[in-house]
Design an enzyme around this catalytic site. Sequence first.
Site, PDB file in Angstrom:
ATOM      1  N   LEU A  98     -43.122  55.818 -11.091  1.00  0.00           N
ATOM      2  CA  LEU A  98     -44.486  55.781 -10.954  1.00  0.00           C
ATOM      3  C   LEU A  98     -45.855  56.602 -11.333  1.00  0.00           C
ATOM      4  O   LEU A  98     -45.792  57.804 -11.252  1.00  0.00           O
ATOM      5  CB  LEU A  98     -44.900  54.716  -9.680  1.00  0.00           C
ATOM      6  N   LYS A 125     -34.728  63.090 -11.180  1.00  0.00           N
ATOM      7  CA  LYS A 125     -36.084  62.547 -11.020  1.00  0.00           C
ATOM      8  C   LYS A 125     -36.838  64.304 -11.558  1.00  0.00           C
ATOM      9  O   LYS A 125     -37.578  63.793 -12.232  1.00  0.00           O
ATOM     10  CB  LYS A 125     -36.140  62.810  -9.361  1.00  0.00           C
ATOM     11  N   LYS A 156     -45.348  70.901  -9.825  1.00  0.00           N
ATOM     12  CA  LYS A 156     -45.578  71.442  -8.553  1.00  0.00           C
ATOM     13  C   LYS A 156     -43.625  70.834  -8.313  1.00  0.00           C
ATOM     14  O   LYS A 156     -42.802  71.644  -8.102  1.00  0.00           O
ATOM     15  CB  LYS A 156     -46.115  70.678  -7.341  1.00  0.00           C
ATOM     16  N   ASP A 172     -46.684  56.031   9.425  1.00  0.00           N
ATOM     17  CA  ASP A 172     -47.928  56.988   9.387  1.00  0.00           C
ATOM     18  C   ASP A 172     -48.364  57.172  10.264  1.00  0.00           C
ATOM     19  O   ASP A 172     -48.505  57.043  11.259  1.00  0.00           O
ATOM     20  CB  ASP A 172     -49.244  56.331   7.660  1.00  0.00           C
ATOM     21  N   CYS A 197     -47.663  66.770  -8.551  1.00  0.00           N
ATOM     22  CA  CYS A 197     -46.267  66.292  -9.803  1.00  0.00           C
ATOM     23  C   CYS A 197     -45.344  67.416 -10.604  1.00  0.00           C
ATOM     24  O   CYS A 197     -45.613  68.064 -10.851  1.00  0.00           O
ATOM     25  CB  CYS A 197     -46.372  64.804 -10.447  1.00  0.00           C
ATOM     26  N   GLY A 202     -54.749  69.141 -25.649  1.00  0.00           N
ATOM     27  CA  GLY A 202     -55.758  69.093 -24.968  1.00  0.00           C
ATOM     28  C   GLY A 202     -55.178  70.400 -23.832  1.00  0.00           C
ATOM     29  O   GLY A 202     -54.714  71.311 -23.761  1.00  0.00           O
ATOM     30  N   ARG A 244     -56.112  66.153  -7.110  1.00  0.00           N
ATOM     31  CA  ARG A 244     -55.148  67.525  -6.974  1.00  0.00           C
ATOM     32  C   ARG A 244     -54.795  67.811  -8.932  1.00  0.00           C
ATOM     33  O   ARG A 244     -54.304  67.658  -9.509  1.00  0.00           O
ATOM     34  CB  ARG A 244     -54.053  66.774  -6.447  1.00  0.00           C
TER      35      ARG A 244
HETATM   36  C1  UGA Z   1     -46.104  62.389 -13.157  1.00  0.00           C
HETATM   37  C2  UGA Z   1     -44.434  60.947 -14.212  1.00  0.00           C
HETATM   38  O1  UGA Z   1     -44.830  60.462 -15.387  1.00  0.00           O
HETATM   39  C3  UGA Z   1     -44.323  59.565 -13.090  1.00  0.00           C
HETATM   40  O2  UGA Z   1     -43.275  59.344 -13.784  1.00  0.00           O
HETATM   41  C4  UGA Z   1     -43.931  60.502 -11.971  1.00  0.00           C
HETATM   42  O3  UGA Z   1     -43.085  59.283 -10.987  1.00  0.00           O
HETATM   43  C5  UGA Z   1     -44.930  60.537 -11.181  1.00  0.00           C
HETATM   44  O4  UGA Z   1     -45.219  62.598 -12.258  1.00  0.00           O
HETATM   45  C6  UGA Z   1     -44.262  61.700  -9.647  1.00  0.00           C
HETATM   46  O5  UGA Z   1     -43.583  62.122  -9.468  1.00  0.00           O
HETATM   47  O6  UGA Z   1     -44.405  61.113  -8.437  1.00  0.00           O
HETATM   48  P1  UGA Z   1     -48.337  61.738 -12.689  1.00  0.00           P
HETATM   49  O7  UGA Z   1     -48.697  62.817 -12.029  1.00  0.00           O
HETATM   50  O8  UGA Z   1     -49.221  60.203 -12.518  1.00  0.00           O
HETATM   51  O9  UGA Z   1     -47.008  60.825 -13.237  1.00  0.00           O
HETATM   52  O10 UGA Z   1     -49.633  61.700 -13.980  1.00  0.00           O
HETATM   53  P2  UGA Z   1     -48.527  62.210 -15.679  1.00  0.00           P
HETATM   54  O11 UGA Z   1     -49.064  60.300 -16.153  1.00  0.00           O
HETATM   55  O12 UGA Z   1     -47.156  61.927 -16.193  1.00  0.00           O
HETATM   56  O13 UGA Z   1     -49.556  62.817 -15.659  1.00  0.00           O
HETATM   57  C7  UGA Z   1     -50.055  64.032 -16.054  1.00  0.00           C
HETATM   58  C8  UGA Z   1     -50.606  64.472 -16.700  1.00  0.00           C
HETATM   59  O14 UGA Z   1     -50.332  65.554 -17.911  1.00  0.00           O
HETATM   60  C9  UGA Z   1     -52.142  64.230 -16.324  1.00  0.00           C
HETATM   61  O15 UGA Z   1     -53.277  65.310 -16.281  1.00  0.00           O
HETATM   62  C10 UGA Z   1     -51.948  63.405 -18.147  1.00  0.00           C
HETATM   63  O16 UGA Z   1     -53.715  64.483 -18.090  1.00  0.00           O
HETATM   64  C11 UGA Z   1     -51.288  64.901 -18.201  1.00  0.00           C
HETATM   65  N1  UGA Z   1     -51.223  64.246 -19.775  1.00  0.00           N
HETATM   66  C12 UGA Z   1     -50.430  63.613 -20.341  1.00  0.00           C
HETATM   67  C13 UGA Z   1     -51.161  65.023 -21.169  1.00  0.00           C
HETATM   68  O17 UGA Z   1     -52.309  66.053 -20.933  1.00  0.00           O
HETATM   69  N2  UGA Z   1     -50.941  64.758 -22.534  1.00  0.00           N
HETATM   70  C14 UGA Z   1     -49.867  63.715 -23.164  1.00  0.00           C
HETATM   71  O18 UGA Z   1     -49.512  63.535 -23.875  1.00  0.00           O
HETATM   72  C15 UGA Z   1     -50.080  63.227 -21.303  1.00  0.00           C
END
Ligand code: UGA
Length: 444
Positions: free
Chosen positions: A152, A208, A267, A31, A264, A257, A331
């Site tokens: 992940l 992806k 973007k 890093d 992620c 909600g 973020r």
């Molecule tokens: C997301 C993807 O789920 C991962 O598979 C991916 O690897 C990652 O982006 C990435 O590209 O690095 P993440 O951003 O950690 O993972 O979060 P999520 O669990 O997917 O949730 C994203 C958002 O959706 C959160 O704000 C969550 O509150 C919201 N969400 C999720 C809802 O509003 N409703 C749902 O039913 C599920």
Amino acid sequence: MSKVVVIGCGHVGLITAAGFAEIGHEVVGVDNDPQRLEVLRAGAPPFYEPGLSELLTRHHGGLLTFEDDPRVALQGADAAFICVNTPPRSDGRLSLAFVEQATRTVAEAASGPIVIVEKSTVPANTARRVMDVLKEMGRYPDIEVASNPEFLREGTAVQDTLEPDRIVVGLANGGRARKVLEELYAPIVDRTGCPVIFTDLDTAEVTKHACNSFLAMKISYINAVAALCERLGADVEVVARGMGMDPRIGPQFLKAGIGYGGFCFPKDVSGFLTQARDAGVDFELLGEVRKINAGQRERLLGKVRQAVWNLEGKRVAVWGLAFKPGTDDLREAPSLEVIPAMQREGASVRAHDPAVDASAAGAFPGVEICEDPLTAVEGADVLVVLTDWPEFESVDLGAVRGAMRRPVIVDGRNVWPVETVADHGFTYLSFGRPDVVAGEIRRP
Ligand code: UGA
């Protein structure tokens, strides 16, 4: 045992590095942030992620070391994983400057043959550009390129890494990259039986973006259904349950909600949409996904106004600042938009998040960050829930009611059953479900 170098020790990079060490490989994390390196060398995680601290404690200084000099790190390495940031640009495209920089660094510093593995989320055709850089530098095919997108999720990242539901590997024709990747993932595949898809570079990259955009689409879909449920007197939670039992739909990501946030989805949806537009393909469906998501913030603010009328002079308690539970990541969190909007309308805000302490105060000017949820609601005119931390569900609502000036909750995550909140005499506005007014459930 293989030797892996991970370039970029952010969320994806550090968890990838710790995961490879956990399955027995020698890993060097690189890093360019000296402060971050210092923290990592001491074996501490620079951000909150369940299970990460244990992995770092177990492996730092042993299988897992950290280095600022790529030349030293790359000595004898089989693969260099590029895990640098791909931040969004103002035009919706992802900035790939760090990916190019990391490629050049590896090409200059690696003395022998190595496989560059693209793990950062990138638009399709990026690996081709990486290969062009290597060709220009006279390092291809001595240095090969593979794409190995990361799936992940923050909050469950360690488990997602050690027990993935699939591994996708994109390769150019021929070469030894496949063997290197097979050996790297063998301990996981042997233990979990996780399927591996070997494909070409472009297909891996599209996979992806297609996944993240689809998941975002599911969320916006249920949020549009929720808006309709509110008008028609239906309950979106039950609708989602009924939908989710169809194995073709599945129960996940149907939680209505305030909408998605995080680094992620926003973007990646924009990146995929922009790439489609650039390619002359009509994928405006994703434009709608984005529009619905942005509208959810407005819908929440509308509910707050509906509940308390004027925000001027009102005390608002906010529960949940992180973009989702299980992380302290702010973020693109809805809180960053919704709280200043309420402040602009004259409200004063106290907030609580189980993972965010007062050190984050700079992100929320004028907000008092409280360690305890009950302190945050003391004397409040309304409680606004922005993150579905599981501990909120089991909070004593009687105590919440006792602490507040007015018993009003606007729930951006549908944390409680409507009946439970009604039983405590609250006015309760949530998403896609009947309103509760002073303890009485009202259907339109
Ligand atoms: C997301 C993807 O789920 C991962 O598979 C991916 O690897 C990652 O982006 C990435 O590209 O690095 P993440 O951003 O950690 O993972 O979060 P999520 O669990 O997917 O949730 C994203 C958002 O959706 C959160 O704000 C969550 O509150 C919201 N969400 C999720 C809802 O509003 N409703 C749902 O039913 C599920």
